[in-house]
Motif scaffolding. Structure first.
Motif, PDB file in Angstrom:
ATOM      1  N   ALA A 205       1.487 -19.392 -18.260  1.00 35.09           N
ATOM      2  CA  ALA A 205       0.724 -18.517 -17.376  1.00 35.09           C
ATOM      3  C   ALA A 205       1.632 -17.606 -16.556  1.00 35.09           C
ATOM      4  O   ALA A 205       2.729 -17.999 -16.164  1.00 35.09           O
ATOM      5  N   GLY A 206       1.142 -16.395 -16.325  1.00 30.01           N
ATOM      6  CA  GLY A 206       1.735 -15.530 -15.314  1.00 30.01           C
ATOM      7  C   GLY A 206       1.027 -15.772 -13.986  1.00 30.01           C
ATOM      8  O   GLY A 206       0.094 -16.570 -13.899  1.00 30.01           O
ATOM      9  N   ALA A 207       1.450 -15.042 -12.965  1.00 29.18           N
ATOM     10  CA  ALA A 207       0.859 -15.221 -11.639  1.00 29.18           C
ATOM     11  C   ALA A 207      -0.631 -14.885 -11.642  1.00 29.18           C
ATOM     12  O   ALA A 207      -1.395 -15.426 -10.836  1.00 29.18           O
ATOM     13  N   ASP A 208      -1.050 -14.012 -12.562  1.00 32.25           N
ATOM     14  CA  ASP A 208      -2.439 -13.559 -12.566  1.00 32.25           C
ATOM     15  C   ASP A 208      -3.261 -14.168 -13.693  1.00 32.25           C
ATOM     16  O   ASP A 208      -4.415 -13.790 -13.891  1.00 32.25           O
ATOM     17  N   THR A 209      -2.686 -15.096 -14.438  1.00 35.02           N
ATOM     18  CA  THR A 209      -3.445 -15.750 -15.504  1.00 35.02           C
ATOM     19  C   THR A 209      -4.358 -16.812 -14.898  1.00 35.02           C
ATOM     20  O   THR A 209      -3.934 -17.567 -14.026  1.00 35.02           O
ATOM     21  N   VAL A 210      -5.598 -16.834 -15.339  1.00 38.56           N
ATOM     22  CA  VAL A 210      -6.488 -17.946 -14.976  1.00 38.56           C
ATOM     23  C   VAL A 210      -7.146 -18.472 -16.244  1.00 38.56           C
ATOM     24  O   VAL A 210      -7.367 -17.732 -17.205  1.00 38.56           O
ATOM     25  N   TRP A 211      -7.435 -19.772 -16.252  1.00 34.78           N
ATOM     26  CA  TRP A 211      -8.154 -20.358 -17.379  1.00 34.78           C
ATOM     27  C   TRP A 211      -9.084 -21.427 -16.842  1.00 34.78           C
ATOM     28  O   TRP A 211      -8.786 -22.100 -15.864  1.00 34.78           O
ATOM     29  N   THR A 212     -10.225 -21.532 -17.496  1.00 36.25           N
ATOM     30  CA  THR A 212     -11.314 -22.358 -16.977  1.00 36.25           C
ATOM     31  C   THR A 212     -12.046 -23.042 -18.124  1.00 36.25           C
ATOM     32  O   THR A 212     -12.384 -22.394 -19.107  1.00 36.25           O
ATOM     33  N   ILE A 213     -12.267 -24.335 -17.981  1.00 37.43           N
ATOM     34  CA  ILE A 213     -13.209 -25.029 -18.860  1.00 37.43           C
ATOM     35  C   ILE A 213     -14.453 -25.253 -18.011  1.00 37.43           C
ATOM     36  O   ILE A 213     -14.477 -26.117 -17.151  1.00 37.43           O
ATOM     37  N   GLY A 214     -15.448 -24.392 -18.227  1.00 39.71           N
ATOM     38  CA  GLY A 214     -16.625 -24.393 -17.357  1.00 39.71           C
ATOM     39  C   GLY A 214     -17.770 -25.224 -17.892  1.00 39.71           C
ATOM     40  O   GLY A 214     -18.723 -25.515 -17.167  1.00 39.71           O
ATOM     41  N   HIS A 215     -17.687 -25.606 -19.169  1.00 40.08           N
ATOM     42  CA  HIS A 215     -18.801 -26.324 -19.794  1.00 40.08           C
ATOM     43  C   HIS A 215     -18.273 -27.361 -20.767  1.00 40.08           C
ATOM     44  O   HIS A 215     -17.391 -27.067 -21.578  1.00 40.08           O
ATOM     45  N   ILE A 216     -18.790 -28.579 -20.663  1.00 40.44           N
ATOM     46  CA  ILE A 216     -18.481 -29.660 -21.602  1.00 40.44           C
ATOM     47  C   ILE A 216     -19.791 -30.366 -21.927  1.00 40.44           C
ATOM     48  O   ILE A 216     -20.599 -30.610 -21.033  1.00 40.44           O
ATOM     49  N   GLU A 217     -19.975 -30.682 -23.192  1.00 41.43           N
ATOM     50  CA  GLU A 217     -21.162 -31.461 -23.566  1.00 41.43           C
ATOM     51  C   GLU A 217     -20.773 -32.490 -24.618  1.00 41.43           C
ATOM     52  O   GLU A 217     -20.106 -32.182 -25.597  1.00 41.43           O
ATOM     53  N   LEU A 218     -21.168 -33.742 -24.371  1.00 37.39           N
ATOM     54  CA  LEU A 218     -20.969 -34.807 -25.350  1.00 37.39           C
ATOM     55  C   LEU A 218     -22.332 -35.192 -25.925  1.00 37.39           C
ATOM     56  O   LEU A 218     -23.304 -35.312 -25.186  1.00 37.39           O
ATOM     57  N   HIS A 219     -22.385 -35.393 -27.229  1.00 34.75           N
ATOM     58  CA  HIS A 219     -23.639 -35.781 -27.887  1.00 34.75           C
ATOM     59  C   HIS A 219     -23.504 -37.196 -28.419  1.00 34.75           C
ATOM     60  O   HIS A 219     -22.517 -37.483 -29.075  1.00 34.75           O
TER      61      HIS A 219
END
Lengths: 373, 373
Positions: free
Chosen positions: B206-220
């Motif tokens: 990552a750089g200073a301005d990189t963002v990453w997000t795991i906003g959704h998870i679903e288990l079946h």
């Protein structure tokens, strides 16, 4: 049951009990006849039919005609209303508050279902400490261990204990574009980190029969562009030994404490109410089952824990109890595809019958009826 | 707009455009006037009011009266029908197929909404390459970087690119009690491992301005006692540079390939359609904004990327464009609590007005109208 020479009754909760007319010490054999909504033909029912077949065939043989085998078909093992309803009632275990008002999927209460079946007002059948010297239950394995090991009979050593924990994470919901990584309080990221740590640490502490499962994860609000402000997961672990369950629970405590100390996310966890204590099967009964298995299938049987719950864990609190497994093809159960090779179904019944006879001959001679501790 | 001396129109999609009566090169200034369902009072609307105030005040001053400022209030930046509808229409960008049939939350199509507003049949307003020498947009930051840095003005260098990936895991659903750990194909466990690996590896890249997000998870199926047979998560990452987005995407490819090679779970991933390319703001316009910011708030401004999308990223494909941010109190936006200190609201407008004058004086003198590349 009547054709097999048993006095048959349906009791006040729906247990079907066939009582041998022979006096003296009796062995109780049975299982449950309910299954899951899309369950198969063997789960539970096979163990009831084994018991009926043993009672019938012992009665047809002059050498065994005097032995007393009582047959039980327990109601609601699976928990359509609540798990082990029949065996708990039979053992006179305390019922939950307002137990008869528990509703099933159709919204009908247990009391209404019992009334509709015209069982209301009937006496509950009960364990008879003066008569029942032990309980035997046969069941399909519902897993793939026998098949993987190339064995045809499993003699159950323990029924595993189960602990369920709901783990909740509280952070701060925020915009996934405008919130730099160092300013985030991402509840989902904390969940992933803790789940990973649990998986790694539990693998180090596990025995051969320990299993652990994260079956449910939820991130709130669950949108791609929103940092989760809340998250939740359910962790379940099972082991035949309460001591190891205690160790795993202490480890969970310490992992959560470490995560709480390290991060900006509040993590809390609580045990769900549906935990079950690990239950050992009776050693003497295991010995009889093992000798019988060796006689019918030399080298073809093994000792193993049960990863699933069974009525035998209820009975075991009150009377010496043991279980026998036959293999599930592909480990499949609770599914229409559930099956067991015909030879294995027959073998399981032969082993159980042989053990039943040796137990009744030996225990009726050496032990008083009732609980041997 | 009419009181500010502008010729005002509402076009065929609902853009509100105020055109200066002054001839020659003009600067286009604006933002959007829609917001999210529970959005605040500044998002978008503040930038429109800035533009109107600048057009009005320049017209009242003899020294600036001849400068041409056109004002734009774009429709549907947020995507009630689809994102950037107004600015895309203004720039004559290709519309999606059957764009007017897209429906909003109330089930009404865009065509019906336009007809109900009595805008149907009106000509779309369009960018005029012979007139518009640039586009300026002011907006609240919608994040906490200015506040954290103690700055009052942000001059935007880039609008980040966004890539969304849906990652799907296929294992085998099974009983969480009877399936030993080595025999499991747990899709949820594979998800946790990959999510953890992504978090660890992305942090290194990552750089200073990189963002990453795991906003959704679903288990079946999502039950405590069932090993998940399927699982899914959504990974989003943003960066001002397409080159770094490419690098992160290649890393995702390689992490998934490694996980597929190592395990018994099939992992597949696909880019979601709603990705956005990173967009650089015009360097010359940034220079004018920075000089104006330094004049009004010495040392009180900074260069920064925009983590959120804005109409300026559409305009920037067609005309030199730049953006100015004012701080969001607590980083809050798209919420009724959204606010900015009154002094900062005033300062932002002063800086934009000063930059507008210097741009019009310099660019009108040195550059031909239309796109300078």
């Amino acid at each position: 049951m009547a054709e097999a020479g048993l006095d048959a009754t349906i009791d006040g909760v729906g247990n079907v009990i066939g009582r041998s007319r022979n006096p003296g010490s009796a062995l109780l054999i049975g299982s449950h006849s309910d299954t899951q909504p899309t369950g198969g033909w063997l789960d539970g029912a096979m163990g009831v039919i084994y018991a009926l077949e043993i009672a019938r065939s012992l009665g047809e043989d002059g050498e065994t005609r005097a032995l007393a085998v009582d047959v039980a078909s327990w109601i609601d093992e699976e928990g359509a209303y609540f798990s082990f309803l029949g065996s708990k009632s039979f053992c006179a275990e305390p019922m939950p508050d307002a137990w008869a008002q528990v509703t099933g999927r159709d919204g009908r209460s247990l009391a209404e279902a019992i009334a509709a079946a015209e069982f209301a007002g009937r006496a509950p059948a009960r364990l008879d400490p003066a008569r029942h010297i032990g309980y035997l239950e046969a069941h399909i394995e519902q897993g793939g261990r026998l098949e993987a090991a190339g064995k045809r009979i499993g003699v159950v050593t323990n029924i595993v204990g189960i602990r369920n924990f709901i783990i909740a994470f509280k952070g701060a919901q925020n915009h996934a574009g405008t919130t730099p990584m160092p300013l985030r309080r991402d509840a989902g990221a904390a969940l992933i980190d803790l789940a990973y740590a649990i998986r790694a640490r539990f693998a180090e502490l596990a025995g051969a029969d320990t299993v652990w499962t994260i079956g449910h994860i939820e991130l709130h609000p669950g949108a791609p562009s929103i940092i989760p402000g809340r998250a939740e997961m359910v962790l379940q672990f099972r082991d035949p030994a309460e001591s190891r369950l205690d160790l795993l629970e202490a480890t969970l405590h310490s992992l959560v404490a470490a995560a709480n100390a390290a991060g900006h996310i509040e993590i809390a966890f609580a045990a769900a109410k549906d935990g079950v204590a690990a239950t050992a099967m009776d050693g003497e009964l295991q010995r009889h089952l093992g000798i019988a298995a060796e006689a019918h299938a030399p080298g073809g049987w093994m000792l193993m824990p049960s990863g699933a719950g069974h009525d035998a864990q209820i009975l075991a609190r009150h009377v010496p109890s043991a279980m026998l497994f036959v293999p599930s093809i592909g480990g499949i159960s609770h599914d229409f595809a559930e099956d067991t090779a015909e030879d294995d179904v027959v073998l399981g019944c032969q082993v159980l019958a042989t053990a039943c006879v040796s137990i009744l001959r030996e225990l009726a001679r050496t032990a008083p009826a009732g609980r041997r501790v």
